[in-house]
Design an enzyme around this catalytic site. Sequence first.
Site, PDB file in Angstrom:
ATOM      1  N   ASP A 241       0.799  -1.262  -0.158  1.00 57.79           N
ATOM      2  CA  ASP A 241      -0.184   0.124  -0.172  1.00 57.79           C
ATOM      3  C   ASP A 241       0.875   1.341   0.151  1.00 57.79           C
ATOM      4  O   ASP A 241       2.059   1.280   0.297  1.00 57.79           O
ATOM      5  CB  ASP A 241      -0.922   0.055   1.387  1.00 57.79           C
ATOM      6  CG  ASP A 241      -2.085  -1.108   1.063  1.00 57.79           C
ATOM      7  OD1 ASP A 241      -2.467  -1.223   0.234  1.00 57.79           O
ATOM      8  OD2 ASP A 241      -2.534  -1.502   2.181  1.00 57.79           O
ATOM      9  N   TYR A 303       4.185  -9.471   7.573  1.00 57.43           N
ATOM     10  CA  TYR A 303       3.857  -8.262   7.714  1.00 57.43           C
ATOM     11  C   TYR A 303       3.961  -7.842   9.211  1.00 57.43           C
ATOM     12  O   TYR A 303       3.721  -8.779  10.070  1.00 57.43           O
ATOM     13  CB  TYR A 303       2.289  -7.768   7.489  1.00 57.43           C
ATOM     14  CG  TYR A 303       2.102  -7.995   6.001  1.00 57.43           C
ATOM     15  CD1 TYR A 303       2.123  -7.089   4.998  1.00 57.43           C
ATOM     16  CD2 TYR A 303       1.763  -9.328   5.279  1.00 57.43           C
ATOM     17  CE1 TYR A 303       2.055  -7.203   3.651  1.00 57.43           C
ATOM     18  CE2 TYR A 303       1.537  -9.462   4.009  1.00 57.43           C
ATOM     19  CZ  TYR A 303       1.315  -8.471   3.183  1.00 57.43           C
ATOM     20  OH  TYR A 303       1.219  -8.560   1.688  1.00 57.43           O
ATOM     21  N   TYR A 373      -5.441  -9.425   2.219  1.00 53.84           N
ATOM     22  CA  TYR A 373      -5.283  -8.122   2.414  1.00 53.84           C
ATOM     23  C   TYR A 373      -5.094  -7.708   4.110  1.00 53.84           C
ATOM     24  O   TYR A 373      -6.437  -8.220   4.625  1.00 53.84           O
ATOM     25  CB  TYR A 373      -6.414  -7.277   1.991  1.00 53.84           C
ATOM     26  CG  TYR A 373      -6.744  -6.756   0.375  1.00 53.84           C
ATOM     27  CD1 TYR A 373      -6.084  -5.965   0.111  1.00 53.84           C
ATOM     28  CD2 TYR A 373      -7.302  -7.998  -0.264  1.00 53.84           C
ATOM     29  CE1 TYR A 373      -6.043  -5.638  -1.460  1.00 53.84           C
ATOM     30  CE2 TYR A 373      -7.326  -7.772  -1.580  1.00 53.84           C
ATOM     31  CZ  TYR A 373      -6.861  -6.698  -2.323  1.00 53.84           C
ATOM     32  OH  TYR A 373      -6.824  -6.603  -3.741  1.00 53.84           O
TER      33      TYR A 373
END
Length: 412
Positions: A241, A303, A373
């Site tokens: 992003d 992440y 996501y």
Amino acid sequence: MIVRIAKILEQPVCDNCLGRQFGQLLSGFSNAERGKILRSALAFAIDTNENPEVSAKIDMSNFHSYRFRFNKDIAKKTFEKKTCTICNGLFGRLDELSEKVAKKLSKQEFGTFLVGTKVSPGLLQKEEQLWEKAGIEFCEPLRAEVNREIGRRVEKILGKKADLKKPDIAVLLDLESGKISLQINSLYIFGCYQKLVRGIPQSKWGTPRKYNTSVEEIIGKPLLKAADGFDIKLHGSGREDIDALCIACRPFVLEVMKPKKRKIDLKKAEKMISGKKVRVKNLKIVGLDVVQKVKEAKPDKTYKAVVKLEREIKKSDLAKLKQLIGAIAQKTPKRVLHRRGNLLRKREVRDLKSRWLGKKKFELTVKTQAGLYIKELISGDEGRTRPSVSEVLGQKAVCEKLDVVKIERIKI
Ligand SMILES: [Zn+2]
């Protein structure tokens, strides 16, 4: 066989055009050599005069360089030379055409090339008429011979290699107009990048104007300049992003369109690109096939997110998050619905760890299958992602900060 050759030679035909009709027979010969041998074989047959009906129809200009001696009707006669009615003398001009092609190519920097020809409809028609007469089973198309013969000559003139599959440059020769056009194939540079600041989109396209730079531009500009190309495109293995960092090294291929140069000092380019915003490493020149490999590879990613909560929790509540390991059902997030179709996908959370940062804040480290996501895994996206951090903790959770910390290696 002799009858077949005689049929072809009912009109003036050069050695190349004659030999090409038998191009699939015997390896180790050029079509010109095949034609010369077959013409001579027929000359022997004519000189015996064993089959006068066959000989009668032959256009004797095909034998202008032969001296007959046994066949009384033609002994000591000479015949006028005529232009080949199939190629109209094209094969006599191959050296000249090859020089022209080589001259045009010599202005470019390239390693490999490919020659293609555009043949006029008239020429194709004459070839087809000959096939009807003499049969098609051993023949080679005219275009194939022209491409090969010009390719060979250009290889010699320039000392470069013809490559049928992945040429740097494709040459198109229009035989009717004599025009030569070049199709310069893109240069592909593989590498991996890190994005070290927030607020930069990956690509220059499809993002609002307020971002005055992009990972694509930072990586691409020095390479575009070095290759003296026309434009660039970044093919990334996924994208982070705009507001996320990518500490992990993300594989990409940078495409430079219409490069005039292909030999680039990649070590120097790495240094020029790498700075406070973006760093690159392992740059190398690759083929077009690597673009697809990078696009199709779906490496697992890890992440690190800072999650903010609405209400206070106890440290022990974080243990509940382990429930998220396994399949996650995720509908296309609302924030990307304007550019992606509304799909329900299932993606795995492979592993998950959390670290208490305060009563309303914790750090989440999550390893997932590509394509999940993370912001929605946290928020739940109003029930569109299930289960989610919000669902498991029974309250609203939002992702405050997101970094890609690891991307598994891909094979290229
Ligand atoms: Zn010919």
